[in-house]
Structures are given as structure tokens and as C-alpha cells.
Scaffold this motif. Structure first.
Motif, short mmCIF file in Angstrom:
data_model
loop_
_atom_site.label_atom_id
_atom_site.label_comp_id
_atom_site.label_asym_id
_atom_site.label_seq_id
_atom_site.Cartn_x
_atom_site.Cartn_y
_atom_site.Cartn_z
N VAL A 292 -11.76 24.52 -11.80
CA VAL A 292 -10.67 23.64 -11.37
C VAL A 292 -10.67 22.37 -12.19
O VAL A 292 -11.68 21.97 -12.79
N LYS A 293 -9.52 21.76 -12.23
CA LYS A 293 -9.35 20.46 -12.85
C LYS A 293 -9.23 19.45 -11.72
O LYS A 293 -8.38 19.59 -10.85
N LYS A 294 -10.11 18.46 -11.71
CA LYS A 294 -10.10 17.44 -10.67
C LYS A 294 -9.43 16.18 -11.22
O LYS A 294 -9.86 15.65 -12.23
N ILE A 295 -8.39 15.73 -10.55
CA ILE A 295 -7.67 14.53 -10.93
C ILE A 295 -7.94 13.49 -9.84
O ILE A 295 -7.69 13.74 -8.67
N THR A 296 -8.46 12.32 -10.25
CA THR A 296 -8.82 11.29 -9.29
C THR A 296 -8.10 9.99 -9.62
O THR A 296 -8.08 9.57 -10.77
N SER A 297 -7.51 9.41 -8.60
CA SER A 297 -6.87 8.11 -8.75
C SER A 297 -7.53 7.15 -7.78
O SER A 297 -7.73 7.47 -6.61
N SER A 298 -7.86 5.97 -8.27
CA SER A 298 -8.52 4.98 -7.43
C SER A 298 -7.90 3.61 -7.71
O SER A 298 -8.30 2.91 -8.63
N THR A 299 -6.88 3.24 -6.92
CA THR A 299 -6.22 1.96 -7.10
C THR A 299 -5.90 1.34 -5.75
O THR A 299 -5.58 2.05 -4.79
N LYS B 114 0.83 -1.21 0.00
CA LYS B 114 0.00 0.00 0.00
C LYS B 114 0.86 1.25 0.00
O LYS B 114 0.56 2.23 -0.69
N PHE B 115 1.95 1.23 0.77
CA PHE B 115 2.84 2.38 0.80
C PHE B 115 3.47 2.61 -0.57
O PHE B 115 3.57 3.75 -1.03
N GLN B 116 3.89 1.54 -1.23
CA GLN B 116 4.48 1.68 -2.56
C GLN B 116 3.47 2.25 -3.55
O GLN B 116 3.81 3.11 -4.37
N SER B 117 2.25 1.78 -3.48
CA SER B 117 1.21 2.27 -4.38
C SER B 117 0.93 3.76 -4.14
O SER B 117 0.84 4.55 -5.08
N LEU B 118 0.84 4.16 -2.88
CA LEU B 118 0.60 5.56 -2.54
C LEU B 118 1.78 6.43 -2.98
O LEU B 118 1.60 7.53 -3.52
N ASN B 119 2.99 5.94 -2.80
CA ASN B 119 4.18 6.68 -3.22
C ASN B 119 4.22 6.84 -4.74
O ASN B 119 4.57 7.91 -5.25
N ASN B 120 3.83 5.80 -5.47
CA ASN B 120 3.79 5.87 -6.93
C ASN B 120 2.79 6.92 -7.40
O ASN B 120 3.08 7.72 -8.29
N ILE B 121 1.60 6.93 -6.80
CA ILE B 121 0.58 7.92 -7.17
C ILE B 121 1.07 9.33 -6.85
O ILE B 121 0.92 10.26 -7.64
N SER B 122 1.70 9.50 -5.69
CA SER B 122 2.21 10.80 -5.29
C SER B 122 3.26 11.31 -6.27
O SER B 122 3.26 12.49 -6.65
N ASN B 123 4.15 10.44 -6.70
CA ASN B 123 5.18 10.84 -7.67
C ASN B 123 4.56 11.26 -8.99
O ASN B 123 5.01 12.23 -9.61
N LYS B 124 3.54 10.54 -9.46
CA LYS B 124 2.88 10.91 -10.71
C LYS B 124 2.21 12.27 -10.58
O LYS B 124 2.25 13.09 -11.51
N LEU B 125 1.57 12.54 -9.44
CA LEU B 125 0.91 13.83 -9.25
C LEU B 125 1.92 14.97 -9.22
O LEU B 125 1.67 16.05 -9.73
N LYS B 126 3.08 14.74 -8.61
CA LYS B 126 4.11 15.79 -8.56
C LYS B 126 4.64 16.12 -9.95
O LYS B 126 4.98 17.26 -10.24
N ILE C 213 -6.96 2.70 -2.46
CA ILE C 213 -6.51 4.06 -2.19
C ILE C 213 -7.24 4.98 -3.16
O ILE C 213 -7.13 4.82 -4.37
N LYS C 214 -8.00 5.91 -2.61
CA LYS C 214 -8.71 6.89 -3.44
C LYS C 214 -8.14 8.26 -3.13
O LYS C 214 -8.14 8.69 -1.98
N LEU C 215 -7.64 8.93 -4.15
CA LEU C 215 -6.96 10.19 -3.96
C LEU C 215 -7.45 11.19 -5.00
O LEU C 215 -7.60 10.84 -6.17
N SER C 216 -7.74 12.41 -4.57
CA SER C 216 -8.19 13.45 -5.49
C SER C 216 -7.30 14.67 -5.32
O SER C 216 -6.87 15.00 -4.22
N LYS C 217 -7.04 15.32 -6.45
CA LYS C 217 -6.24 16.54 -6.46
C LYS C 217 -6.99 17.57 -7.30
O LYS C 217 -7.57 17.24 -8.33
N TYR C 218 -6.98 18.81 -6.85
CA TYR C 218 -7.62 19.89 -7.58
C TYR C 218 -6.55 20.87 -8.03
O TYR C 218 -5.69 21.27 -7.24
N GLU C 219 -6.61 21.25 -9.31
CA GLU C 219 -5.70 22.27 -9.84
C GLU C 219 -6.53 23.42 -10.38
O GLU C 219 -7.54 23.21 -11.06
#
Length: 97
Positions: free
Chosen positions: A78-85, A39-51, A88-94
Motif C-alpha cells: 500500500v501507499k500511505k499518504i499522511t497529512s499533518s497540518t 479547522k473546517f476549511q483546512s480539513l475540507n482543503n485536505i479532503s479535496n486534495k486527496l480526492k 489535523i492528522k489524516l492518513s490515507k492508504y491506497e
């Protein structure tokens, strides 16, 4: 002599139960740590893609939101970016300029 034999069997049983409980505990700990690590690896991967603003395999949509700033309502696009894997469900607004 019979009492000594019964005591030895009782001691053997106790030692066997302790060994089995240690093995089971180690097995569950390793299994738990492995799931947590995945789970930590998956969250870290999503975080890196968002950055890096790499939104492949993510859902993007445009929305208008209303915020309240100093008692004044403002509409923002705003642009809403949603990742669901992997649970882990994560949303980012730009902000769209």
C-alpha cells in the motif's frame, strides 16, 4: 432619599454587569466559531486534495500490511499518504497494484 440613591446605584451596577457579560459572551462565541471555521476549511482543503490525488505538501511512503481474510493472511503493498497540518492528522492508504 439616601435609600433611593443606593437602590439606583445597585440597579446601575446590575445593569452594567449584565451588559459586560453579554459583550464577553459574544466575543468568546465569535472567537470560537472563527477557530472552528478555520479547522473546517483546512480539513475540507485536505479532503479535496486527496480526492484529486494531489499529494503535494503531504508525506507518502510505501508499506506492506498483512490482512486476515477468511482466516487466510494476505500481504498487500500500500501507499500511505499522511497529512499533518493545523492540529489535523489524516492518513490515507491506497492499494498498489
Amino acid at each position: 432619599m439616601k435609600s433611593l440613591k443606593n437602590s439606583f446605584i445597585f440597579l446601575e451596577t446590575i445593569v452594567s454587569l449584565i451588559v459586560v457579560s453579554i459583550i464577553v459572551t459574544i466575543f468568546f462565541k465569535l472567537s470560537y466559531d472563527n477557530n472552528t471555521h478555520k479547522k473546517f476549511q483546512s480539513l475540507n482543503n485536505i479532503s479535496n486534495k486527496l480526492k484529486k490525488s494531489d499529494y503535494s505538501n503531504m508525506q507518502t511512503s510505501q508499506e506492506e500490511i498483512i490482512i486476515l481474510e477468511n482466516g487466510v493472511e494476505k500481504k498487500l503493498s500500500v501507499k500511505k499518504i499522511t497529512s499533518s497540518t493545523n492540529e489535523i492528522k489524516l492518513s490515507k492508504y491506497e492499494l498498489i497494484k
